[in-house]
Write an enzyme that holds these catalytic residues in place. Structure first.
Site, PDB file in Angstrom:
ATOM      1  N   LYS B  96     106.699  69.660  -3.655  1.00 12.04           N
ATOM      2  CA  LYS B  96     106.464  68.599  -2.506  1.00 12.04           C
ATOM      3  C   LYS B  96     105.589  69.053  -1.419  1.00 12.04           C
ATOM      4  O   LYS B  96     105.861  70.167  -0.674  1.00 12.04           O
ATOM      5  CB  LYS B  96     107.921  68.239  -1.878  1.00 12.04           C
ATOM      6  CG  LYS B  96     107.793  67.248  -0.792  1.00 12.04           C
ATOM      7  CD  LYS B  96     109.032  67.127   0.159  1.00 12.04           C
ATOM      8  CE  LYS B  96     108.739  66.210   1.205  1.00 12.04           C
ATOM      9  NZ  LYS B  96     110.190  66.091   1.963  1.00 12.04           N
ATOM     10  N   GLY B 157     112.771  62.398  10.138  1.00 12.99           N
ATOM     11  CA  GLY B 157     113.947  62.441  10.919  1.00 12.99           C
ATOM     12  C   GLY B 157     114.205  61.269  12.131  1.00 12.99           C
ATOM     13  O   GLY B 157     115.176  61.519  12.966  1.00 12.99           O
ATOM     14  N   ALA B 184     110.852  60.208   3.935  1.00 12.08           N
ATOM     15  CA  ALA B 184     110.828  60.381   5.347  1.00 12.08           C
ATOM     16  C   ALA B 184     111.015  59.153   6.235  1.00 12.08           C
ATOM     17  O   ALA B 184     110.521  57.948   5.875  1.00 12.08           O
ATOM     18  CB  ALA B 184     109.485  61.155   5.961  1.00 12.08           C
ATOM     19  N   GLY B 185     111.991  59.092   7.102  1.00 11.91           N
ATOM     20  CA  GLY B 185     112.051  58.266   8.198  1.00 11.91           C
ATOM     21  C   GLY B 185     113.092  57.138   7.714  1.00 11.91           C
ATOM     22  O   GLY B 185     113.392  56.068   8.671  1.00 11.91           O
ATOM     23  N   ASN B 206     117.047  62.932   4.001  1.00 16.49           N
ATOM     24  CA  ASN B 206     117.881  64.050   4.255  1.00 16.49           C
ATOM     25  C   ASN B 206     118.707  63.979   5.310  1.00 16.49           C
ATOM     26  O   ASN B 206     119.695  63.825   5.495  1.00 16.49           O
ATOM     27  CB  ASN B 206     116.830  65.300   4.524  1.00 16.49           C
ATOM     28  CG  ASN B 206     117.497  66.779   4.573  1.00 16.49           C
ATOM     29  OD1 ASN B 206     117.099  67.842   4.433  1.00 16.49           O
ATOM     30  ND2 ASN B 206     118.715  66.698   5.170  1.00 16.49           N
ATOM     31  N   THR B 207     118.004  63.729   6.467  1.00 18.18           N
ATOM     32  CA  THR B 207     118.940  63.552   8.183  1.00 18.18           C
ATOM     33  C   THR B 207     119.751  62.487   7.967  1.00 18.18           C
ATOM     34  O   THR B 207     120.836  62.709   8.731  1.00 18.18           O
ATOM     35  CB  THR B 207     117.742  63.580   9.168  1.00 18.18           C
ATOM     36  OG1 THR B 207     116.732  64.583   8.999  1.00 18.18           O
ATOM     37  CG2 THR B 207     118.470  63.740  10.368  1.00 18.18           C
TER      38      THR B 207
END
Lengths: 65, 261
Positions: B96, B157, B184-185, B206-207
């Protein structure tokens, strides 16, 4: 001589990258290495000579996103 | 089935392994998510603490395919060296690829990204680039050898979801043959479902799971949202329209003159 290992000054008698890794306690650890910004494969550590002020990175798996 | 560089997966959710309250919650969240691919990183290892060794044991037990990242790299040289270290450490050609332009926004440096993608693809890596929704960057990345693209939904995040939905839709339309993963986001399962409804092949997050009140339950919620969004895309989502269209038949409405007869 003194080298930088993961950003910290380390005094060492190690002549090669492999000797450095062993002397610091990484012998059996799952790590990858780089010297002065360039990757050094595990099999090349014995042949990689260290010079004073070399910047050594020793990394391991970590959490990531 | 999701196909990435010839490997096939039934889950369309990729999960990050960072920022969980505990290793056990990470393990249970991955299991609840059904994710078959988890992202990992590499960081400086202390010979005394040996943090990475314990983490690696946990990851191996999960039995998922690992996708190492180059998070934190700001230059092509750093990203390429990190990719090489990751390839040896994790035993995978997958990377990645992140080349970060700005530490406030964590926006990809698209110029460095394209350059690093070209170098790594030529060296046999299978590059999954963390990019923006920019169409010309996407073209350059494909020309550089990327067979998967991972545009952000919004900054890493930030939990803002798809802030440029129209551009993400254009990207989907213009690259029908390239697996596209929103990376992401993503903040809520509805964001993930929205990406999947647009026809994105997968979602990486993830977050939103790791920092949820109950990460294990949230992992399950995302799994369901991704599956629902994909199913909706395959079923054909109705296009929005500007005027009302009655769903109940007008014909036969009592008290009305029936024009149909």
């Amino acid at each position: 001589m003194q080298v930088l290992v993961n950003g910290e000054a380390v005094a060492t008698d190690a002549g090669t990258l492999n000797e450095l890794c062993v002397s610091l306690g990484y012998a059996d650890a799952k790590v990858a290495t780089a010297v002065n910004g360039a990757f050094v494969a595990a099999g090349d550590r014995t042949a990689t000579l260290l010079r004073p002020a070399d910047k050594v990175e020793i990394v391991a798996p970590r959490q990531g996103g | 089935m999701l196909e990435l560089y010839g490997a096939r997966f039934s889950s369309r959710l990729l999960l990050g392994t960072a920022r969980y309250p505990s290793p056990d919650i990470l393990r249970r969240a991955v299991e609840a998510s059904g994710a078959e691919i988890v992202t990992v990183s590499l960081r400086r290892e202390s010979a005394r603490a040996r943090t990475g060794q314990g983490f690696w044991e946990l990851i191996e037990k999960l039995g998922r395919r690992v996708l190492p990242n180059t998070a934190g790299c700001n230059t092509v040289k750093e990203a390429v060296a990190t990719a090489h270290m990751a390839r040896e450490l994790f035993g995978t050609n997958w990377i990645k690829l992140e080349v970060i332009a700005n530490d406030e926004t964590l926006q990809p440096d698209l110029f460095g990204l394209v350059e690093a993608a070209g170098i790594l693809s030529a060296e046999g890596f299978e590059v999954l680039p963390y990019t923006t929704e920019d169409l010309s960057a996407a073209e350059r990345l494909v020309a550089a050898g990327c067979r998967v693209l991972m545009p952000w939904a919004s900054p890493i995040g930030s939990a803002r979801g798809l802030i440029n939905r129209t551009a993400l839709k254009s990207l989907r339309d213009l690259f029908p043959g390239i697996p596209l993963i929103v990376d992401a986001g993503i903040g809520a399962p509805s964001h993930a479902a929205e990406a999947m409804e647009l026809g994105y092949d997968a979602v990486l997050l993830n977050t939103a799971v790791a920092q949820a009140g109950d990460p294990v339950a949230m992992a399950k919620a995302f799994a369901m949202a991704v599956e629902a969004g994909r199913l909706a895309f395959e079923a054909g989502v109705l296009e929005p329209r500007d005027i009302a269209v009655a769903s109940t038949p007008a014909s036969g409405t009592p008290f009305k003159i029936d024009h149909a007869s």
